[in-house]
Design a protein around this motif. Sequence first.
Motif, PDB file in Angstrom:
ATOM      1  N   ARG A 335       0.880  -1.187   0.000  1.00 15.36           N
ATOM      2  CA  ARG A 335       0.000   0.000   0.000  1.00 15.36           C
ATOM      3  C   ARG A 335       0.900   1.214   0.000  1.00 15.36           C
ATOM      4  N   PRO A 336       1.626   1.428  -1.116  1.00 18.09           N
ATOM      5  CA  PRO A 336       2.699   2.421  -1.073  1.00 18.09           C
ATOM      6  C   PRO A 336       2.216   3.858  -1.095  1.00 18.09           C
ATOM      7  N   GLU A 337       0.995   4.098  -1.578  1.00 15.31           N
ATOM      8  CA  GLU A 337       0.467   5.462  -1.597  1.00 15.31           C
ATOM      9  C   GLU A 337      -0.987   5.385  -1.152  1.00 15.31           C
ATOM     10  N   ALA A 338      -1.528   6.503  -0.700  1.00 16.53           N
ATOM     11  CA  ALA A 338      -2.845   6.494  -0.069  1.00 16.53           C
ATOM     12  C   ALA A 338      -3.920   5.916  -0.980  1.00 16.53           C
ATOM     13  N   ASP A 339      -3.817   6.181  -2.271  1.00 10.94           N
ATOM     14  CA  ASP A 339      -4.875   5.737  -3.187  1.00 10.94           C
ATOM     15  C   ASP A 339      -4.443   4.564  -4.054  1.00 10.94           C
ATOM     16  N   LEU A 340      -3.373   3.889  -3.651  1.00 10.46           N
ATOM     17  CA  LEU A 340      -2.828   2.810  -4.493  1.00 10.46           C
ATOM     18  C   LEU A 340      -2.606   1.543  -3.684  1.00 10.46           C
ATOM     19  N   ALA A 341      -3.149   0.428  -4.189  1.00  9.50           N
ATOM     20  CA  ALA A 341      -2.838  -0.886  -3.635  1.00  9.50           C
ATOM     21  C   ALA A 341      -2.217  -1.712  -4.766  1.00  9.50           C
ATOM     22  N   ILE A 342      -1.084  -2.358  -4.480  1.00  9.96           N
ATOM     23  CA  ILE A 342      -0.460  -3.234  -5.472  1.00  9.96           C
ATOM     24  C   ILE A 342      -0.901  -4.664  -5.171  1.00  9.96           C
ATOM     25  N   LEU A 343      -1.486  -5.308  -6.177  1.00  9.67           N
ATOM     26  CA  LEU A 343      -2.012  -6.666  -6.021  1.00  9.67           C
ATOM     27  C   LEU A 343      -1.045  -7.693  -6.617  1.00  9.67           C
ATOM     28  N   ALA A 388      -0.692  -5.906 -10.278  1.00  3.45           N
ATOM     29  CA  ALA A 388      -1.760  -5.015 -10.734  1.00  3.45           C
ATOM     30  C   ALA A 388      -1.774  -3.779  -9.839  1.00  3.45           C
ATOM     31  N   TYR A 389      -2.120  -2.652 -10.448  1.00  3.80           N
ATOM     32  CA  TYR A 389      -2.201  -1.367  -9.748  1.00  3.80           C
ATOM     33  C   TYR A 389      -3.673  -1.064  -9.518  1.00  3.80           C
TER      34      TYR A 389
ATOM     35  N   GLY B 187       4.631   7.393  -7.570  1.00  3.25           N
ATOM     36  CA  GLY B 187       4.010   7.036  -8.843  1.00  3.25           C
ATOM     37  C   GLY B 187       4.453   5.684  -9.367  1.00  3.25           C
ATOM     38  N   GLY B 188       5.337   5.017  -8.629  1.00  5.31           N
ATOM     39  CA  GLY B 188       5.838   3.723  -9.087  1.00  5.31           C
ATOM     40  C   GLY B 188       5.003   2.566  -8.565  1.00  5.31           C
ATOM     41  N   ARG B 189       5.633   1.427  -8.365  1.00  5.20           N
ATOM     42  CA  ARG B 189       4.923   0.207  -7.996  1.00  5.20           C
ATOM     43  C   ARG B 189       5.131  -0.017  -6.498  1.00  5.20           C
ATOM     44  N   THR B 190       5.772  -1.093  -6.109  1.00  6.69           N
ATOM     45  CA  THR B 190       6.028  -1.335  -4.696  1.00  6.69           C
ATOM     46  C   THR B 190       7.267  -0.562  -4.258  1.00  6.69           C
ATOM     47  N   GLY B 191       7.588  -0.653  -2.978  1.00  6.60           N
ATOM     48  CA  GLY B 191       8.807  -0.028  -2.490  1.00  6.60           C
ATOM     49  C   GLY B 191       8.541   1.202  -1.639  1.00  6.60           C
ATOM     50  N   CYS B 192       9.428   1.435  -0.662  1.00  4.59           N
ATOM     51  CA  CYS B 192       9.328   2.628   0.184  1.00  4.59           C
ATOM     52  C   CYS B 192       9.406   3.866  -0.701  1.00  4.59           C
ATOM     53  N   ARG B 193       8.640   4.862  -0.348  1.00  8.46           N
ATOM     54  CA  ARG B 193       8.573   6.046  -1.192  1.00  8.46           C
ATOM     55  C   ARG B 193       9.644   7.087  -0.887  1.00  8.46           C
ATOM     56  N   SER B 194      10.435   6.882   0.152  1.00  7.06           N
ATOM     57  CA  SER B 194      11.505   7.845   0.451  1.00  7.06           C
ATOM     58  C   SER B 194      12.629   7.135   1.196  1.00  7.06           C
ATOM     59  N   ALA B 195      13.801   7.772   1.167  1.00  5.00           N
ATOM     60  CA  ALA B 195      14.951   7.244   1.899  1.00  5.00           C
ATOM     61  C   ALA B 195      14.621   7.180   3.398  1.00  5.00           C
ATOM     62  N   GLY B 218      16.042  -2.036  -5.641  1.00  2.00           N
ATOM     63  CA  GLY B 218      15.132  -1.142  -6.349  1.00  2.00           C
ATOM     64  C   GLY B 218      14.941  -1.636  -7.768  1.00  2.00           C
ATOM     65  N   TYR B 219      13.949  -1.110  -8.418  1.00  2.00           N
ATOM     66  CA  TYR B 219      13.696  -1.511  -9.810  1.00  2.00           C
ATOM     67  C   TYR B 219      13.426  -0.261 -10.631  1.00  2.00           C
ATOM     68  N   GLU B 220      14.424   0.098 -11.408  1.00  3.54           N
ATOM     69  CA  GLU B 220      14.349   1.316 -12.223  1.00  3.54           C
ATOM     70  C   GLU B 220      13.682   1.058 -13.571  1.00  3.54           C
ATOM     71  N   GLY B 221      13.395  -0.230 -13.874  1.00  2.00           N
ATOM     72  CA  GLY B 221      12.960  -0.600 -15.221  1.00  2.00           C
ATOM     73  C   GLY B 221      11.592  -0.060 -15.614  1.00  2.00           C
ATOM     74  N   LEU B 222      10.821   0.445 -14.642  1.00  2.00           N
ATOM     75  CA  LEU B 222       9.499   0.994 -14.965  1.00  2.00           C
ATOM     76  C   LEU B 222       9.590   2.421 -15.493  1.00  2.00           C
ATOM     77  N   LEU B 223      10.778   3.030 -15.407  1.00  5.31           N
ATOM     78  CA  LEU B 223      10.912   4.440 -15.801  1.00  5.31           C
ATOM     79  C   LEU B 223      11.113   4.564 -17.310  1.00  5.31           C
ATOM     80  N   VAL B 224      10.175   4.033 -18.061  1.00  9.58           N
ATOM     81  CA  VAL B 224      10.239   4.087 -19.525  1.00  9.58           C
ATOM     82  C   VAL B 224       9.086   4.948 -20.022  1.00  9.58           C
ATOM     83  N   SER B 225       9.399   6.101 -20.572  1.00  6.85           N
ATOM     84  CA  SER B 225       8.362   6.975 -21.122  1.00  6.85           C
ATOM     85  C   SER B 225       8.762   7.370 -22.539  1.00  6.85           C
ATOM     86  N   ALA B 226       8.059   8.303 -23.097  1.00 11.98           N
ATOM     87  CA  ALA B 226       8.393   8.769 -24.442  1.00 11.98           C
ATOM     88  C   ALA B 226       9.609   9.697 -24.425  1.00 11.98           C
TER      89      ALA B 226
END
Lengths: 441, 441
Positions: A335-343, A388-389, B187-195, B218-226
């Motif tokens: 539950r890394p963010e208030a409005d996000l659960a990772i399944l 899933a997000y 905005g990512g997936r799992t993982g602590c959101r700060s140090a 950590g997993y940086e592989g999700l940082l793929v955008s245009a």
Amino acid sequence: MPYTPLPRGSLQLAALQEAPLLPGSKGLPLHAPLLPSQVAAQQWNILRGDTPFPVAVLKSSVLHHNLRWMDAFCRHYGVQLAPHGKTTMSPQLFDAQLAQGAWGMTLATLPQVQTAHRFGVRRVLLANQLVAPAELQLAAHLLQADPDFELLLLVDSVAGVERLQHAAQSTGLQRGFSVLIELGFSGGRTGCRSAADALALAHSVAAAPGVHLAGVEGYEGLLVSANREQDLAAVQHFLSELASVLQQIDQGPGFAGEQVIISAGGSAYFDRVAEGFASLPALSRPLLPILRSGCYLTHDHGFYHGLIREMQQRLGASDTGLQPALEVWSMVQSRPEADLAILTMGKRDASYDIELPLPQQWHRPGSSDPVQALPAGCKVEKMNDQHAYLRLPEGAIRQDLHVGDLVMCGISHPCTTFDKWPHLLLVDDGYQVQDIIHTCF
Amino acid sequence: MPYTPLPRGSLQLAALQEAPLLPGSKGLPLHAPLLPSQVAAQQWNILRGDTPFPVAVLKSSVLHHNLRWMDAFCRHYGVQLAPHGKTTMSPQLFDAQLAQGAWGMTLATLPQVQTAHRFGVRRVLLANQLVAPAELQLAAHLLQADPDFELLLLVDSVAGVERLQHAAQSTGLQRGFSVLIELGFSGGRTGCRSAADALALAHSVAAAPGVHLAGVEGYEGLLVSANREQDLAAVQHFLSELASVLQQIDQGPGFAGEQVIISAGGSAYFDRVAEGFASLPALSRPLLPILRSGCYLTHDHGFYHGLIREMQQRLGASDTGLQPALEVWSMVQSRPEADLAILTMGKRDASYDIELPLPQQWHRPGSSDPVQALPAGCKVEKMNDQHAYLRLPEGAIRQDLHVGDLVMCGISHPCTTFDKWPHLLLVDDGYQVQDIIHTCF
């Protein structure tokens, strides 16, 4: 409703029953091999959190309901059912469908036919044109080795007919191949693009030794757009074309069997197909009308759910029709963010081709509370291979949903969920695991 | 290049070698059971059209090339490799990766860990937080039953740590669980959101009996955008955060093992990760940097092909880098319209999650012509469950491509093609089938 085993027919399921389930099988809490017959005695319960997650479950009472519903539907219209087995590729479910009165199975590829035959299916409509030499040889081998096995193939081109003729000759296949001419439509998939093409192809079949024309076939299920009125008009037009081709062939080059087969009917418009089949004029020999819906058995919470609701409205039916039997349960991993659960559920576990999984309910394992509906606005907004997000709307759910809670998602399009699970868990209405359903993809 | 078997390590593959392949297996031309060891002697050739289609093939010489390339890459940077095994879930490929020097395997779920362990994998980084009680018990059972088996788990929450602590206590797991703290990003997936969160979690781990902190992940592989420039800046920022967390924990609550693990690196930016790991400051104990790329082994023709080409440019490399080893061959089943070919390949056979399959080449079985490139503009524009719609541009291809011709498609994202095939065919450069590669999904 107390648990009742699925209808049991004549398929030979021993190969599935005798192979131990192995540790590492998705959804099964095994630290040592276990025979499928020992599963019920384990008393695993999904809601208690006894399994790894994700897990794909089939609700037994709903499968019973859908089997009976479809059987009654077909009896009402006087049509036969050859359910499309590619949806589940589960010999146990094939067996239940055949036991509930299905005429035979429909399948999509030659390897699927071989698998069905291996478990004892005796009658298959292979809803494709076979063109690969290796597949034609394997088909001829099946027909030679098992003289009572019935197999229907499609043709939509002279090239296809020539390949069948060549295969029958080169393998010495005395019985020959029985085929249905496929009618398609412009902008569609396979199939002759006009009644004239279909008629010309019937003449080619009549002239091809080793190839026998058993009927005609079409697939209206692709006519799904945002405009249902237009879709239904297109379906109606397509069905009249199919009927016209049937009559023209009957009066022209003719059919080879004792009966003439007409087959159509995906999982979207089989009411229109059944009505159309019921009003066909008499031919020179008896007609055998066959529907091929594959998704009716498990139904879904999305795409087909909407289509069947519309069908029930068209029919003015008072009952609710087919019900969703297939659910994917996963666990909140983070539950890394208030409005996000990772399944713990991803592209490897649930359909995402028509829409993403549809979150329905949640439950805290071990809690005595009943399963709770998720509030509107809960949405799976993305999936990775194994995650899933789940986006949570404002409200109590943001406080309520914790790491370790269970989330049930419905799916859209059962075909692309079944092929992600070597085993699904058959559960009773209390989510107690009663049996294992194997798939053979 | 003459065929050379894949590198062979110490995994126990007998269970795969001793189980006969059965008729009905996708891509295998079997009318009777066949042992995998007998496959090479059948002399099946893809280009001759000896198999059912579709078929998924792995080019042996390319796998060799990619294995060596990645090994050289890791040696150059002084990093270890724990390839993500969820990509292929193939014990034979795991064995080749380990034989080529991989430190261990990365996996995504507990059932995947059980499968890898069953075939003899001795060291697994499970790149997820385990929260399901059944999975924690199965993990504890593995660790108790096999004292030398090494398993690393992730944690990103106090709730996760408490579940591990509880499982270690309730199962009497003397060894305890070894964990890496997962750092994520907003905005990512799992993982602590700060140090700061990660550091606080390290204190929780230090206070939790039965849970030992082995490093950070950590997993940086999700940082793929245009916008790749932005992506790379985000990757750089994330890696500095990860390094900072590592140092703060080292100077604060501390780590438990003899070495400290730092792990990151998907298949997109592992150059940046390796460079970052190479420049980390010294800690109180030796550092073990681990990359986890899963897709390097087979690579692809689309998504990762583009990313690795960019990487080679970043590195100023003169070689071409990784090459695509995975191809899906299908047959033209129908040519119903001048610019349309329907292929015997669908959502059950090839990835469609990032982009649709990428048609590359065609060949007429039995022809002595070499395989020909498809002209630009050939495009798979849609797939159904078992069919693909290949749109043909204006030009000779519309006359040239017939029913029964073979089409080779590359794919984008190997993970979602592998999970559609219980068996892939390992071929030499002449597309002669040399072996079967099993997957265990």
